[in-house]
Write a protein that holds these residues in place. Structure first.
Motif, PDB file in Angstrom:
ATOM      1  N   ARG A  27       0.821  -1.211   0.000  1.00  9.94           N
ATOM      2  CA  ARG A  27       0.000   0.000   0.000  1.00  9.94           C
ATOM      3  C   ARG A  27       0.857   1.264   0.000  1.00  9.94           C
ATOM      4  N   ARG A  28       2.097   1.160   0.483  1.00 13.32           N
ATOM      5  CA  ARG A  28       2.961   2.322   0.637  1.00 13.32           C
ATOM      6  C   ARG A  28       3.928   2.431  -0.547  1.00 13.32           C
ATOM      7  N   HIS A  30       7.207   4.416  -1.499  1.00 13.76           N
ATOM      8  CA  HIS A  30       8.261   5.291  -0.992  1.00 13.76           C
ATOM      9  C   HIS A  30       8.640   6.318  -2.070  1.00 13.76           C
ATOM     10  N   GLY A  82      -4.287   7.650  -4.309  1.00 12.03           N
ATOM     11  CA  GLY A  82      -3.910   7.722  -2.912  1.00 12.03           C
ATOM     12  C   GLY A  82      -3.708   9.151  -2.434  1.00 12.03           C
ATOM     13  N   ARG A  83      -3.048   9.289  -1.323  1.00 16.18           N
ATOM     14  CA  ARG A  83      -2.749  10.593  -0.735  1.00 16.18           C
ATOM     15  C   ARG A  83      -1.333  10.571  -0.152  1.00 16.18           C
ATOM     16  N   VAL A  85       1.360  11.133   2.761  1.00 16.20           N
ATOM     17  CA  VAL A  85       1.379  11.000   4.215  1.00 16.20           C
ATOM     18  C   VAL A  85       2.764  11.395   4.717  1.00 16.20           C
ATOM     19  N   GLU A  87       5.234  11.298   8.116  1.00 17.65           N
ATOM     20  CA  GLU A  87       5.456  10.712   9.434  1.00 17.65           C
ATOM     21  C   GLU A  87       6.639  11.403  10.093  1.00 17.65           C
ATOM     22  N   HIS A 102       5.513   9.483   2.172  1.00 20.16           N
ATOM     23  CA  HIS A 102       5.234   8.417   1.218  1.00 20.16           C
ATOM     24  C   HIS A 102       3.839   8.628   0.638  1.00 20.16           C
ATOM     25  N   ASP A 104       0.301   6.947   0.303  1.00 20.83           N
ATOM     26  CA  ASP A 104      -0.551   5.898   0.853  1.00 20.83           C
ATOM     27  C   ASP A 104      -1.573   5.530  -0.226  1.00 20.83           C
ATOM     28  N   CYS A 105      -1.429   4.340  -0.783  1.00 22.03           N
ATOM     29  CA  CYS A 105      -2.326   3.903  -1.867  1.00 22.03           C
ATOM     30  C   CYS A 105      -3.624   3.380  -1.259  1.00 22.03           C
ATOM     31  N   ASN A 106      -4.414   4.301  -0.739  1.00 24.47           N
ATOM     32  CA  ASN A 106      -5.629   3.954   0.003  1.00 24.47           C
ATOM     33  C   ASN A 106      -6.884   3.914  -0.865  1.00 24.47           C
ATOM     34  N   HIS A 151      -1.561  15.901   0.579  1.00 25.85           N
ATOM     35  CA  HIS A 151      -1.934  15.241   1.824  1.00 25.85           C
ATOM     36  C   HIS A 151      -3.453  15.216   1.993  1.00 25.85           C
TER      37      HIS A 151
END
Length: 465
Positions: A27-28, A30, A82-83, A85, A87, A102, A104-106, A151
């Motif tokens: 899902r992530r 980089h 995705g969006r 993110v 951290e 990264h 986030d392939c949500n 984001h």
């Protein structure tokens, strides 16, 4: 000029059939140095004008086909749904020591807008010999957004605008952290490929002729994620708003470019060269560099430079796939020289400087730049570009006019307001092909006026569009 009123008819979210394919690494996604450095720039904004829609195609049919094919395309280009993110990296003292980003392939989706411009026709957009009309800006979504906004904003937004004469303009705003111009046009063409096909678009797994490669490239010894040396985004986020500019398209025919190439090589060829080494685009860039420098009326000792957005995929060894989806570009800079030198030494001399800069951009040079970035990670700021220089973006090698949704070849390509400043140039293939080039040039009003009076420049212009 017609009223620039553009009415938004509807907005909706288009999602892929699933957030990411089972074959994906996860899902992530980089981000590479090429990606992270783009956080402050604007979204890529490009669009196509279509003037030959079949009379049998109603608006409802067109919009429905575009939406369903977009959902299918997003299954292949799933990071776009995705969006971003961020951290925080916390040190032993409990303080924020850095930021890591990264995608986030949500599967949150992309924005799809249907708009109507009741007083604007294709002819208004294509008027020859005039500045680009300001209403073009309203054809692009996410106007003014920078990539860090991904984001919360979608990484891709599409706007389909119906014109008063029944023609349509299809525009995309594409987050530059997700990919570069090569990636942008790869997506746009793949979407069109699906839309014009006769297959059922409701399922997963519509095959593409050029499936994207999503595995991001990192240099040996440097593993993701990249840690930016900030404790809060406010320390690097910067929004750029240029002063009033004049923007205009100029067309250069294949015959004109061939003549410029021959002239540049004749003027600069060394005794050991048996064949031409300077390309037609390098010759054109040299002409523009000299012409804009004259138009700016610099004092003789003023240093100036020319930058070219150069892609790295084929220059790495081993090369990246042509279908690599992400960023892989650098703003390559030719050496700074004085206004006097640039004018006195001629077209071939200037073209030679650009050629040397391009030829020196080798696998070793790219790897050196990447390792330097990892030592001191940074984020580009548009304000960092030297106002005494000029910058070429986009590329006449991009397959813009092959982007066929089933309505035939587009009539024109146009850009939004994104990433424009005094001295920004965008290169496009000429619609007739054959190696012709269209240039969109952005200058301060007084400089554009001077450029239009420059004999060497205007002699090379075949027509404006």
């Amino acid at each position: 000029m017609p009223s620039s009123s553009v009415e938004i008819v509807s907005k909706l979210t288009v999602k892929p059939p699933e957030p990411y394919p089972s074959s994906a690494a996860g899902r992530r996604v980089h981000l590479t140095p090429w990606d992270v450095s783009m956080l402050n720039t604007h979204y890529i904004q490009k669009g196509l004008l279509f003037t030959n829609l079949p009379p049998s195609f109603c608006t409802h049919h067109i919009l429905q086909r575009l939406k369903t094919s977009l959902a299918a395309a997003l299954w292949h280009f799933y990071p776009l749904a995705g969006r971003l993110v961020t951290e925080k990296v916390i040190d032993k003292a409990g303080k924020v020591a850095g930021l890591q980003l990264h995608i986030d392939c949500n599967g949150e989706g992309v924005e799809f807008i249907h708009a109507v411009a009741r007083n604007i026709t294709a002819g208004d957009m294509l008027a020859s010999g005039e500045d680009i009309p300001s209403f073009i800006r309203s054809f692009f979504p996410l106007d003014g957004a920078i990539n860090h906004d991904g984001h919360s904003d979608p990484l891709l937004a599409v706007q389909v605008t119906e014109l008063a004469d029944g023609n349509i303009f299809v525009a995309c705003s594409f987050n530059h952290v997700a990919g570069d111009g090569t990636a942008y046009w790869h997506f746009f063409n793949s979407w069109a490929e699906i839309a014009r096909s006769e297959i059922d678009l409701t399922g997963i797994g519509v095959k593409l002729s050029r499936p994207p490669v999503h595995e991001r490239w990192f240099i040996e010894g440097e593993n993701p994620p990249i840690t930016l040396p900030f404790s809060d985004p406010s320390q690097f986020v910067e929004r750029f708003s240029p002063p009033p500019l004049r923007e205009r398209f100029f067309h250069f025919s294949s015959d004109t470019l061939a003549a410029l190439k021959a002239r540049a090589n004749h003027e600069s060829r060394t005794s050991t060269e048996k064949t031409a080494t300077i390309s037609s685009f390098q010759a054109l860039a040299a002409l523009i560099w000299r012409s804009i420098t004259r138009a700016r009326r610099f004092p003789p000792e003023q240093l100036t430079s020319c930058r070219l957005a150069i892609q790295n995929r084929s220059r790495l060894s081993p090369p990246l796939s042509a279908n690599y989806f992400g960023n892989s570009i650098y703003p390559l800079k030719a050496m700074s020289i004085s206004s006097r030198e640039l004018e006195a030494n001629g077209l071939g001399w200037a073209a030679r400087r650009l050629h040397v800069a391009v030829a020196s951009h080798t696998d070793a040079a790219i790897r050196r730049l990447i390792r330097e970035y990892h030592v001191a990670p940074a984020v580009y700021k548009i304000a960092m570009f030297d106002p005494k220089s000029m910058m070429f973006g986009s590329s006449p090698r991009f397959d813009m006019y092959g982007c066929d949704f089933g309505w035939g070849k587009a009539a024109a390509v146009r850009c939004g307001a994104a990433n424009k400043f005094d001295g920004k140039l965008s290169a496009f293939p000429g619609r007739e092909g054959g190696g012709s080039v269209d240039l969109e040039i952005c200058l301060l009003p007084e400089f554009m006026e001077n450029l239009l009076r420059d004999e060497e420049f205007m002699d090379a212009v075949s027509s404006t569009g």
